[in-house]
Design a protein around this motif. Structure first.
Motif, PDB file in Angstrom:
ATOM      1  N   ARG A 120      70.699  82.462 -11.031  1.00  0.00           N
ATOM      2  CA  ARG A 120      70.659  82.579  -9.567  1.00  0.00           C
ATOM      3  C   ARG A 120      70.347  84.008  -9.140  1.00  0.00           C
ATOM      4  N   ALA A 121      70.920  84.979  -9.832  1.00  0.00           N
ATOM      5  CA  ALA A 121      70.676  86.385  -9.490  1.00  0.00           C
ATOM      6  C   ALA A 121      69.229  86.791  -9.733  1.00  0.00           C
ATOM      7  N   LEU A 122      68.563  86.119 -10.664  1.00  0.00           N
ATOM      8  CA  LEU A 122      67.189  86.473 -11.023  1.00  0.00           C
ATOM      9  C   LEU A 122      66.135  85.669 -10.270  1.00  0.00           C
ATOM     10  N   VAL A 123      66.539  84.607  -9.584  1.00  0.00           N
ATOM     11  CA  VAL A 123      65.575  83.638  -9.081  1.00  0.00           C
ATOM     12  C   VAL A 123      64.617  84.226  -8.047  1.00  0.00           C
ATOM     13  N   LEU A 124      65.039  85.249  -7.293  1.00  0.00           N
ATOM     14  CA  LEU A 124      64.163  85.859  -6.286  1.00  0.00           C
ATOM     15  C   LEU A 124      63.418  87.072  -6.830  1.00  0.00           C
ATOM     16  N   ARG A 125      63.486  87.275  -8.137  1.00  0.00           N
ATOM     17  CA  ARG A 125      62.809  88.402  -8.802  1.00  0.00           C
ATOM     18  C   ARG A 125      63.216  89.748  -8.183  1.00  0.00           C
ATOM     19  N   PRO A 126      64.499  90.081  -8.248  1.00  0.00           N
ATOM     20  CA  PRO A 126      64.984  91.317  -7.607  1.00  0.00           C
ATOM     21  C   PRO A 126      64.485  92.574  -8.306  1.00  0.00           C
ATOM     22  N   ARG A 127      64.441  93.656  -7.553  1.00  0.00           N
ATOM     23  CA  ARG A 127      64.076  94.975  -8.088  1.00  0.00           C
ATOM     24  C   ARG A 127      65.275  95.690  -8.680  1.00  0.00           C
ATOM     25  N   TRP A 128      66.472  95.273  -8.251  1.00  0.00           N
ATOM     26  CA  TRP A 128      67.706  95.912  -8.701  1.00  0.00           C
ATOM     27  C   TRP A 128      68.693  94.837  -9.115  1.00  0.00           C
ATOM     28  N   LEU A 129      69.369  95.057 -10.239  1.00  0.00           N
ATOM     29  CA  LEU A 129      70.420  94.159 -10.696  1.00  0.00           C
ATOM     30  C   LEU A 129      71.749  94.899 -10.696  1.00  0.00           C
ATOM     31  N   VAL A 130      72.766  94.245 -10.178  1.00  0.00           N
ATOM     32  CA  VAL A 130      74.121  94.775 -10.218  1.00  0.00           C
ATOM     33  C   VAL A 130      74.969  93.770 -10.983  1.00  0.00           C
ATOM     34  N   CYS A 131      75.437  94.164 -12.148  1.00  0.00           N
ATOM     35  CA  CYS A 131      76.263  93.294 -12.994  1.00  0.00           C
ATOM     36  C   CYS A 131      77.673  93.854 -13.013  1.00  0.00           C
ATOM     37  N   ASP A 132      78.550  93.209 -12.278  1.00  0.00           N
ATOM     38  CA  ASP A 132      79.921  93.693 -12.100  1.00  0.00           C
ATOM     39  C   ASP A 132      80.848  92.975 -13.087  1.00  0.00           C
ATOM     40  N   GLU A 133      81.103  93.613 -14.224  1.00  0.00           N
ATOM     41  CA  GLU A 133      81.953  93.007 -15.259  1.00  0.00           C
ATOM     42  C   GLU A 133      81.411  91.631 -15.654  1.00  0.00           C
ATOM     43  N   MET A 134      80.102  91.501 -15.724  1.00  0.00           N
ATOM     44  CA  MET A 134      79.454  90.213 -15.942  1.00  0.00           C
ATOM     45  C   MET A 134      79.951  89.499 -17.193  1.00  0.00           C
ATOM     46  N   THR A 135      80.278  90.262 -18.229  1.00  0.00           N
ATOM     47  CA  THR A 135      80.624  89.655 -19.514  1.00  0.00           C
ATOM     48  C   THR A 135      82.115  89.717 -19.834  1.00  0.00           C
ATOM     49  N   ALA A 136      82.939  90.149 -18.877  1.00  0.00           N
ATOM     50  CA  ALA A 136      84.355  90.382 -19.169  1.00  0.00           C
ATOM     51  C   ALA A 136      85.091  89.127 -19.619  1.00  0.00           C
ATOM     52  N   MET A 137      84.654  87.956 -19.147  1.00  0.00           N
ATOM     53  CA  MET A 137      85.354  86.711 -19.470  1.00  0.00           C
ATOM     54  C   MET A 137      84.643  85.902 -20.554  1.00  0.00           C
ATOM     55  N   LEU A 138      83.644  86.501 -21.198  1.00  0.00           N
ATOM     56  CA  LEU A 138      82.796  85.752 -22.116  1.00  0.00           C
ATOM     57  C   LEU A 138      83.052  86.127 -23.569  1.00  0.00           C
ATOM     58  N   ASP A 139      82.686  85.221 -24.483  1.00  0.00           N
ATOM     59  CA  ASP A 139      82.801  85.539 -25.900  1.00  0.00           C
ATOM     60  C   ASP A 139      81.619  86.409 -26.320  1.00  0.00           C
ATOM     61  N   ALA A 140      81.669  86.904 -27.552  1.00  0.00           N
ATOM     62  CA  ALA A 140      80.676  87.871 -28.012  1.00  0.00           C
ATOM     63  C   ALA A 140      79.265  87.304 -28.029  1.00  0.00           C
ATOM     64  N   SER A 141      79.110  86.052 -28.451  1.00  0.00           N
ATOM     65  CA  SER A 141      77.768  85.480 -28.548  1.00  0.00           C
ATOM     66  C   SER A 141      77.151  85.271 -27.170  1.00  0.00           C
ATOM     67  N   THR A 142      77.956  84.820 -26.209  1.00  0.00           N
ATOM     68  CA  THR A 142      77.442  84.633 -24.851  1.00  0.00           C
ATOM     69  C   THR A 142      77.139  85.972 -24.207  1.00  0.00           C
ATOM     70  N   THR A 143      77.994  86.967 -24.459  1.00  0.00           N
ATOM     71  CA  THR A 143      77.740  88.314 -23.955  1.00  0.00           C
ATOM     72  C   THR A 143      76.394  88.818 -24.446  1.00  0.00           C
ATOM     73  N   ALA A 144      76.143  88.691 -25.749  1.00  0.00           N
ATOM     74  CA  ALA A 144      74.886  89.160 -26.327  1.00  0.00           C
ATOM     75  C   ALA A 144      73.695  88.422 -25.715  1.00  0.00           C
ATOM     76  N   ALA A 145      73.847  87.120 -25.502  1.00  0.00           N
ATOM     77  CA  ALA A 145      72.749  86.324 -24.954  1.00  0.00           C
ATOM     78  C   ALA A 145      72.419  86.745 -23.526  1.00  0.00           C
ATOM     79  N   LEU A 146      73.434  86.970 -22.698  1.00  0.00           N
ATOM     80  CA  LEU A 146      73.180  87.312 -21.306  1.00  0.00           C
ATOM     81  C   LEU A 146      72.642  88.734 -21.171  1.00  0.00           C
ATOM     82  N   VAL A 147      73.153  89.644 -21.971  1.00  0.00           N
ATOM     83  CA  VAL A 147      72.614  91.012 -21.951  1.00  0.00           C
ATOM     84  C   VAL A 147      71.141  90.985 -22.363  1.00  0.00           C
TER      85      VAL A 147
END
Length: 243
Positions: free
Chosen positions: A152-179
């Motif tokens: 959803r954050a990427l759908v409008l092709r933004p020029r700036w991304l703000v990731c606020d603790e995006m991976t804090a609740m995720l396991d290591a594999s999901t963290t790596a995938a989203l990063v």
């Protein structure tokens, strides 16, 4: 260029969460903002993404001062930012299927014709299979829901991304995938990134540079005046990937 100059912000003018904070993110740059929980870094991130009006200070976007926040900001400025929050269940409408969650910004900006192609493409990019797109938030895991929130954050092709603790609740594999998804997007578009967190190892590996809260705010640097706890409201309904 995204510039925050001497920002003071909070939810009570008499007890600001952030005092005199300054930070710069250049186009295409990934900056990590490191700090302990409750210090106010998420509030500063909300100011940077035009989601919270500061009490004092200036936010400049490409050298032009920002005068309006949230829905009063011009659409071109609002849609220049893509934001991913720490808790996906607080930032997702529980009534929406994941496909509608991802498409939400396209509908809100009158770009419905892009939904049939853009949503499946992004779902595949973030690792969501077609069967998951028909489910609602309570029917998927936190990691799957956060993947949808990133799409959803990427759908409008933004020029700036703000990731606020995006991976804090995720396991290591999901963290790596989203990063990895964020970094692929930045490599393709030249988008700038502000990544907020308290994990120095992650931020150092992810970002071009990491700045500590103590260096961006006068309160962190030890100047007079205690900051109030960061009681921000619930969100309404990069060098290499980490391995």
């Amino acid at each position: 260029m995204l510039e925050l100059r001497a920002i003071t912000a909070g939810y009570d003018r008499h007890a600001p969460v952030v005092r005199d904070a300054s930070l710069t993110v250049a186009p295409g740059e990934a900056v990590g903002l490191l700090g302990p929980s409750g210090c106010g870094k998420s509030t500063l991130a909300r100011v940077a993404a035009l989601l919270h009006r500061p009490d004092a200070g200036t936010l400049l976007l490409d050298g032009t001062p920002v005068r309006h926040w949230r829905h009063r900001a011009p659409r071109a400025r609002r849609t220049a930012f893509g934001v991913v929050f720490q808790q996906p269940r607080l930032s997702a409408d529980p009534r929406l299927r994941l496909t509608d969650l991802i498409a939400e910004p396209l509908r809100a900006t009158g770009r419905r014709e892009e939904i049939p192609t853009r949503v499946p493409d992004l779902a595949d990019t973030v690792g969501l299979t077609p069967d998951l797109l028909t489910r609602r938030p309570h029917e998927v895991s936190d990691g799957q829901l956060q993947r949808a929130c990133l799409a959803r954050a990427l759908v409008l092709r933004p020029r700036w991304l703000v990731c606020d603790e995006m991976t804090a609740m995720l396991d290591a594999s999901t963290t790596a995938a989203l990063v990895a998804v964020v970094e692929e997007y930045r490599a393709a578009t030249g988008a700038g990134l502000l990544a907020v967190g308290h994990d120095r190892i992650l931020l150092d590996r992810w970002c071009d540079r990491t700045v500590h809260w103590d260096t961006v705010t006068s309160t962190g640097a030890g100047e007079p005046g205690p900051a109030a706890p960061d009681r921000r409201p619930a969100v309404p309904g990069g060098r290499r990937a980490v391995s």
